[in-house]
Design an enzyme around this catalytic site. Sequence first.
Site, PDB file in Angstrom:
ATOM      1  N   ALA A  87       0.847  -1.196   0.000  1.00  0.00           N
ATOM      2  CA  ALA A  87       0.000   0.000   0.000  1.00  0.00           C
ATOM      3  C   ALA A  87       0.877   1.239   0.000  1.00  0.00           C
ATOM      4  CB  ALA A  87      -0.906   0.007   1.219  1.00  0.00           C
ATOM      5  N   ASP A 139     -13.820  -4.063  12.310  1.00  0.00           N
ATOM      6  CA  ASP A 139     -12.712  -3.512  13.096  1.00  0.00           C
ATOM      7  C   ASP A 139     -12.498  -2.026  12.810  1.00  0.00           C
ATOM      8  OD1 ASP A 139     -10.594  -3.691  14.933  1.00  0.00           O
ATOM      9  OD2 ASP A 139      -9.139  -3.964  13.334  1.00  0.00           O
TER      10      ASP A 139
END
Length: 522
Positions: free
Chosen positions: A334, A403
């Site tokens: 990423a 989450d």
Amino acid sequence: MFRGGLKLRERLVLCVSVITVLFTLLLVMDIQMDLGMTKKHLVPSHGRVIAPVQKEGLESAYNSFRNRLLQKTHSGLSTNVSKESLPSETAPLDPKNTNQINVVHEATKEMDNFEDLVDYLDLESHERKKFRVDLFRVHPVVVDDANEKKRRPNPSISEIKKINVESNATTLEKFHMQISKHELYPEGSALVDELLRLMQTEPILHVAQKTGGTQLKLIIDYPNELQALFKPMRFPREQQTLPNHFYFTDYERHNAEIAAFHLDRLLGFRRAMPVTGRLLNMTTELYQRAEGDLLSTFFVSPSDNLCFHGKCSYYCDTSHAICGNPDKLEGSFAAFLPSGKLAPTKVWRHPWRRSYHKRRKAQWETDPNYCQLVRDIPPYDEHRRLYDLMDMSVFDFLIGNMDRHHYETFKLFGNDTFTLHLDHGRGFGKPFHDEISILAPLLQCCLIRRSTLETLIRFHNGPGLKLSEAMRESMSRDPVAPILWEPHLVALDRRVEIVLKGIRDCLQKSEPSEDSNKIEDV
């Protein structure tokens, strides 16, 4: 007498100081860990709480929709499909068995084109030519909706900082400079594809473990100051979340990060940084580039595979080591956000944060008027923030991410800016289970952007591809494709339909005089 009295006063002052420090520490722990000592009232650090007005006999859309959907799901499966033909967590679906996948398709498929929602959008579009529906109250203000977005300022980092982007600037620098108030990158940005290509092909110069977090992440340095966050592959695509794992102890999945980026782009949000997959050589690209504490955790397994485990809170030990096969390792990469000096971010506690406790529930799970409490707190009482959380709840529901305890925004743009979509490693873990509680923000507030609803209807009704088909096509160009196990793609289409049913439920429950149940393009 005087000296003795002085010592007594010192003792009293010391006792009072200790009690005050302990009490303050207890309150801070309660707010951060939901211990329940403040009676579970929402006390965020960024706003003042105004107690909600309780309405007798009011049942939240979230609870009623959840119960009704579960009843329909159970009855539909029991009448249309035998239990033997459905996959289970202990006997997962075979990705090569297309007949079994089709069974799941038919078991969850209902022919509903949501014509009532389409009609509502057409009617609402006509009404918007005369009136503008504001976030929490109706103001009869004449506006030109067709040009409203064009009139909204959308400065970029380079414009605010007054930085001239040189032609020889790196790809990541150019990407950072064009981040704007409304999105990370404009639609069709060529810089996104170039960033993906560089992370896939550029040589790795240095590897270090990222500090913080519960699980292992590595910082990868490339030439020309390009950096990426690496999450390694831990298990095969078809490995589901273990039945006894809580959402806060589940493994992070590298492929979930890749798939989440593609989904974010397809939905038109553009709030997730570019992520790609890559196959690494454990020896030449990790072991020889690592140093320090990370290097000391490398070892050779009994199967002669090179392994490492790093140091972190969960799953960083020899029994949970990450191993090559024998020397190859797949992972997600990423691109990094801008540095804190260029564009610092602010971390916000998510109002619909879970309790992160094995037995205790959060306030939103028990209070039917919880949304009204939230929307009285800045920054949720104006601008786009609450609508961004609605988008985020849809996004998280589609990937199955429970989450979402915090989120971030860029300080540079103030409070009227987009929320970043980060950390999706715990998504795509349960393809045969739809966690309705993730939709609590949407169903409790009954709010959604018009553009988001139109996108969902388009992926459900057409024209064009279904969401699963668009995702499969978008991810097919990744070096480690296929990214998702087929049942996860099936789940995307099923969940789009569930979201649309929830929006329909909100509209049916809303009263014409109420200003809280509206569809708006903010």
